[in-house]
Design a protein around this motif. Structure first.
Motif, short mmCIF file in Angstrom:
data_model
loop_
_atom_site.label_atom_id
_atom_site.label_comp_id
_atom_site.label_asym_id
_atom_site.label_seq_id
_atom_site.Cartn_x
_atom_site.Cartn_y
_atom_site.Cartn_z
N GLN A 213 0.85 -1.20 0.00
CA GLN A 213 0.00 0.00 0.00
C GLN A 213 0.88 1.23 0.00
O GLN A 213 2.07 1.16 0.30
CB GLN A 213 -0.83 0.06 1.28
CG GLN A 213 -2.02 -0.88 1.34
CD GLN A 213 -2.94 -0.54 2.52
OE1 GLN A 213 -2.49 0.02 3.53
NE2 GLN A 213 -4.21 -0.88 2.38
N PHE A 255 -10.69 6.07 11.69
CA PHE A 255 -9.66 7.09 11.93
C PHE A 255 -9.79 8.32 11.03
O PHE A 255 -8.93 9.20 11.07
CB PHE A 255 -8.27 6.46 11.79
CG PHE A 255 -8.15 5.48 10.65
CD1 PHE A 255 -8.51 4.15 10.81
CD2 PHE A 255 -7.67 5.89 9.41
CE1 PHE A 255 -8.42 3.24 9.76
CE2 PHE A 255 -7.57 4.99 8.36
CZ PHE A 255 -7.94 3.65 8.54
N ALA A 288 -9.95 7.07 2.00
CA ALA A 288 -9.38 8.37 2.36
C ALA A 288 -10.31 9.08 3.33
O ALA A 288 -11.41 8.60 3.62
CB ALA A 288 -9.18 9.21 1.11
N GLY A 312 -5.15 5.89 1.60
CA GLY A 312 -4.38 4.65 1.45
C GLY A 312 -4.83 3.93 0.20
O GLY A 312 -6.03 3.78 -0.04
N1 PHE Z 1 -6.01 2.06 5.89
C1 PHE Z 1 -7.23 1.97 5.10
C2 PHE Z 1 -7.31 0.56 4.49
O1 PHE Z 1 -6.32 -0.10 4.40
C3 PHE Z 1 -7.26 2.99 3.99
C4 PHE Z 1 -7.29 4.39 4.48
C5 PHE Z 1 -6.11 5.09 4.66
C6 PHE Z 1 -8.48 5.02 4.75
C7 PHE Z 1 -6.13 6.40 5.09
C8 PHE Z 1 -8.52 6.32 5.19
C9 PHE Z 1 -7.36 6.99 5.36
O2 PHE Z 1 -8.35 0.12 4.12
#
Ligand code: PHE
Length: 343
Positions: A213, A255, A288, A312
């Motif tokens: 990622q 988050f 996001a 991400g």
């Molecule tokens: N970490 C989340 C995922 O892997 C993606 C994400 C990253 C969402 C940053 C919001 C902000 O699914």
């Protein structure tokens, strides 16, 4: 047999074997068997000197020394002869030094590497620097500080690899813990891109338990959702082409608030509608949103003063979409003929 006769017999045996030795190794073995400290000739001599009457010891000693000398001389001569022979054969070989060298097969960068480099460069030009974090992560960084409570479904053993013997150590399930590590290590403003491997208990034709990622994080005064969309649109058009669009669909992540799924124009039909995008013209590439104040609280950022966005997306997925690769397993086979097809 007296001493002289026995020595003479051994000596001629030795001579014969020396002449038969074809390699230095063989030769050294013969020398050790006869002329070495435990060799037949030396043993014979020692015995003869021991058993001789005192008056004769001197004469026998002298005779012995002569024999030892000739044993060594024979060995050295043969050694030199073997070396000369090898050298002569070497010189006889005809070598055409004007022939071109044989080319070694070249490797090739993997499409994931190509994609990651471009991603890092595009964001680099927007002022994002690369940040990294460990792939073996603590529960705190991977979940807790990202407002994913203990009962959050993503923390399930079904989805997450836990490290044996440690209930609070996981293989990171996303690159979002790098957000936490970065914010804990510096005050705002922050602008980072964090590419790296992540792990989930997924294994089917379209999912691999390990994939890559890239996380983006931007925190400063006055950062808005509009900035997020502008950055994502810029990236998408640089990476896939100027005719691409970005769509943000309302969603939920613990988050971020608000949160969105990131869709980009279908790379196969360029938004016209096809089988891959189920006629929608869009494909989903990541998540996001705006950083949730609860996350800011964990890293002691002033949520009254600062706002930020994060996103991400999958690097493997970006590469597959860009190069129209339709089978994840190709990405892991390590076949250079596959890699070579991509610029
Ligand atoms: N970490 C989340 C995922 O892997 C993606 C994400 C990253 C969402 C940053 C919001 C902000 O699914």
């Amino acid at each position: 047999m007296d001493l002289q006769a026995r020595l003479a017999a051994l000596l001629s045996e030795y001579q014969e074997k020396i002449a038969q030795a074809r390699t230095e190794q063989e030769l050294r073995k013969v020398f050790a068997d006869y002329g070495g400290p435990q060799g037949a000739i030396r043993v014979q001599q020692k015995e003869a000197i021991k058993s001789a009457p005192n008056a004769e010891k001197k004469a026998i000693g002298q005779l012995s020394n002569q024999v030892v000398q000739s044993v060594e001389k024979l060995f050295e001569e043969r050694l030199r002869a073997l070396a000369d022979e090898a050298r002569r054969r070497d010189l006889e070989r005809v070598v055409d030094v004007t022939l071109p060298g044989r080319a070694r097969p070249l490797g090739h960068l993997h499409p994931v590497t190509l994609a990651r480099r471009d991603i890092v460069e595009i964001f680099g030009q927007l002022g994002f620097t690369v940040a990294e974090g460990p792939q073996v992560e603590t529960d705190f960084h991977n979940f807790e500080a990202l407002a994913m409570p203990k009962d959050h479904p993503a923390r399930d053993m079904q989805d997450t690899f836990y490290v044996a013997g440690a209930s609070d150590v996981v293989l990171r399930t996303h690159t979002s813990p790098v957000q936490i590590r970065t914010m804990l290590s510096q005050p705002p403003p922050v602008r980072i891109i964090a590419p790296g491997a992540v792990y989930r208990k997924d294994d089917d034709p379209t999912h691999s338990p390990m994939f890559n990622q890239f996380e983006g994080l931007c925190v400063d005064e006055g950062i808005t959702f509009g900035d997020l969309k502008g950055v994502l649109l810029h990236f998408t058009q640089r990476f896939f082409g100027a005719d691409m669009g970005v769509r943000l669909r309302p969603s939920f992540f613990p988050f971020t608030e608000p949160s969105a799924e990131i869709d980009i124009s279908c790379v196969f039909c360029r938004g016209q509608g096809c089988r891959t995008c189920k006629q929608s013209g869009w494909i989903e590439v990541g998540g996001a949103g705006m950083i949730d104040p609860e996350v800011f609280a964990h890293v002691e950022y002033d949520a009254e003063r600062y706002t930020g966005f994060a996103f991400g997306m999958g690097i493997d997925r970006m590469a597959m979409l860009r190069y129209h690769i339709d089978d994840v397993s190709l990405m892991f086979e390590g076949d250079v003929r596959f890699a070579r097809q991509f610029r």
